[in-house]
Design an enzyme around this catalytic site. Structure first.
Site, PDB file in Angstrom:
ATOM      1  N   HIS A 109      -3.880  -6.572  -2.715  1.00 20.12           N
ATOM      2  CA  HIS A 109      -5.021  -6.840  -2.921  1.00 20.12           C
ATOM      3  C   HIS A 109      -5.712  -8.102  -3.377  1.00 20.12           C
ATOM      4  CE1 HIS A 109      -6.234  -2.176  -2.528  1.00 20.12           C
ATOM      5  NE2 HIS A 109      -4.961  -2.206  -3.110  1.00 20.12           N
ATOM      6  N   VAL A 138      -2.591   4.155   0.482  1.00 14.96           N
ATOM      7  CA  VAL A 138      -1.954   3.913   1.972  1.00 14.96           C
ATOM      8  C   VAL A 138      -0.494   3.425   1.581  1.00 14.96           C
ATOM      9  CG1 VAL A 138      -1.997   2.400   3.998  1.00 14.96           C
ATOM     10  CG2 VAL A 138      -4.052   3.214   2.871  1.00 14.96           C
ATOM     11  N   HIS A 178       0.839  -3.241   0.366  1.00 13.29           N
ATOM     12  CA  HIS A 178      -0.457  -4.135   0.410  1.00 13.29           C
ATOM     13  C   HIS A 178      -0.722  -4.700  -0.814  1.00 13.29           C
ATOM     14  CE1 HIS A 178      -1.821  -0.244   0.036  1.00 13.29           C
ATOM     15  NE2 HIS A 178      -2.842  -0.897  -0.675  1.00 13.29           N
ATOM     16  N   ASP A 197     -11.056  -5.450   3.057  1.00  9.19           N
ATOM     17  CA  ASP A 197     -10.875  -3.965   2.822  1.00  9.19           C
ATOM     18  C   ASP A 197     -12.382  -3.441   3.079  1.00  9.19           C
ATOM     19  OD1 ASP A 197      -9.364  -2.515   0.328  1.00  9.19           O
ATOM     20  OD2 ASP A 197     -11.218  -1.523   1.009  1.00  9.19           O
ATOM     21  N   GLN A 201      -2.428   4.278  -5.524  1.00 11.41           N
ATOM     22  CA  GLN A 201      -2.065   3.962  -4.155  1.00 11.41           C
ATOM     23  C   GLN A 201      -2.391   5.021  -3.163  1.00 11.41           C
ATOM     24  OE1 GLN A 201       2.269   3.185  -3.300  1.00 11.41           O
ATOM     25  NE2 GLN A 201       1.746   2.245  -1.262  1.00 11.41           N
TER      26      GLN A 201
HETATM   27  P1  5GP Z   1      -4.251   1.300  -2.246  1.00  5.80           P
HETATM   28  O1  5GP Z   1      -5.504   2.518  -2.924  1.00  5.80           O
HETATM   29  O2  5GP Z   1      -3.630   2.063  -1.300  1.00  5.80           O
HETATM   30  O3  5GP Z   1      -3.988   0.379  -3.097  1.00  5.80           O
HETATM   31  O4  5GP Z   1      -5.447   0.672  -1.263  1.00  5.80           O
HETATM   32  C1  5GP Z   1      -5.667   0.987   0.096  1.00  5.80           C
HETATM   33  C2  5GP Z   1      -6.813   0.153   0.579  1.00  5.80           C
HETATM   34  O5  5GP Z   1      -6.782   0.205   1.941  1.00  5.80           O
HETATM   35  C3  5GP Z   1      -8.075   0.656  -0.011  1.00  5.80           C
HETATM   36  O6  5GP Z   1      -8.456  -0.340  -0.932  1.00  5.80           O
HETATM   37  C4  5GP Z   1      -8.879   1.111   1.018  1.00  5.80           C
HETATM   38  O7  5GP Z   1     -10.524   0.912   0.874  1.00  5.80           O
HETATM   39  C5  5GP Z   1      -8.359   0.367   2.077  1.00  5.80           C
HETATM   40  N1  5GP Z   1      -8.462   0.841   3.444  1.00  5.80           N
HETATM   41  C6  5GP Z   1      -8.204   2.146   3.903  1.00  5.80           C
HETATM   42  N2  5GP Z   1      -8.428   2.506   5.231  1.00  5.80           N
HETATM   43  C7  5GP Z   1      -8.867   1.103   5.798  1.00  5.80           C
HETATM   44  C8  5GP Z   1      -9.163   0.981   6.978  1.00  5.80           C
HETATM   45  O8  5GP Z   1      -9.242   1.772   7.881  1.00  5.80           O
HETATM   46  N3  5GP Z   1      -9.512  -0.363   7.123  1.00  5.80           N
HETATM   47  C9  5GP Z   1      -9.563  -1.345   6.212  1.00  5.80           C
HETATM   48  N4  5GP Z   1      -9.987  -2.761   6.449  1.00  5.80           N
HETATM   49  N5  5GP Z   1      -9.375  -0.826   4.656  1.00  5.80           N
HETATM   50  C10 5GP Z   1      -8.785   0.333   4.588  1.00  5.80           C
END
Ligand code: 5GP
Length: 119
Positions: free
Chosen positions: A103, A97, A101, A32, A95
Site C-alpha cells: 500500500h 487479499v 501487495h 485502491d 491482510q
Molecule cells: P489488504 O487488506 O490485503 O492489505 O489490502 C487489500 C486491498 O485491496 C484493500 O485496501 C482493498 O480495498 C483493495 N481491493 C480489494 N479488492 C479490490 C478490487 O477489486 N480493486 C481494487 N482496485 N482494490 C481492491
C-alpha cells in the site's frame, strides 16, 4: 497456495476493471478501490506470492522492483516527500487479499505517533 486466481490476477487478466496507474513486465500499480488516504495505490507483483512471509530468495529481484516502484510512483503522484508503505501480512495483521501487495499512502496526516497506522 490456492489455485484460484487472486483478485489481483483477475485485474491483471482484464476480467475485473481497475484504475491502472502503471504496468510493466513484473508489476502493476492500481488505485485502491476503498482508499484510506487521498493517495492510496496498490503495488502488486505479477507473480502471486501470497504473503511477504512466503517470499523466497528467488523473489529477491521482484521484491526490489516493488520497492523501487514505490519511490517512482510517489514521485509520479507528487508525494515523494511524505508517503507511507504498508504491507499487511496475515489475517491478524489485516491482510484480506492473499497476493502480496504494497500500500502506498499519502496526503494524510501521519503525526499520531511514529508507528500510528493510517488505517
Ligand atoms: P489488504 O487488506 O490485503 O492489505 O489490502 C487489500 C486491498 O485491496 C484493500 O485496501 C482493498 O480495498 C483493495 N481491493 C480489494 N479488492 C479490490 C478490487 O477489486 N480493486 C481494487 N482496485 N482494490 C481492491
Amino acid at each position: 497456495m490456492s489455485s484460484e486466481p487472486s483478485i489481483f490476477e483477475r485485474i491483471m487478466a482484464g476480467d475485473i476493471p481497475s484504475e491502472m496507474v502503471h504496468e510493466d513486465d513484473h508489476a502493476i500499480v492500481i488505485q485502491d478501490i476503498n482508499p484510506q488516504a487521498p493517495i492510496h495505490l496498490l503495488i502488486i507483483p505479477r507473480i502471486k506470492i501470497p504473503r511477504l512471509a512466503d517470499a523466497e530468495v528467488q523473489h529477491q529481484a521482484v521484491l526490489g522492483h516493488l520497492m523501487l516502484l514505490a519511490g517512482q510512483m510517489a514521485e509520479k503522484m507528487g508525494c515523494a516527500d511524505a508517503f507511507r508503505i504498508v504491507i499487511n501480512n496475515g489475517v491478524e495483521a489485516g491482510q484480506t487479499v492473499f497476493h502480496l501487495h504494497l500500500h502506498l499512502l499519502a496526503q494524510k496526516r501521519f503525526d499520531e505517533g511514529a508507528l500510528a497506522s493510517p488505517f
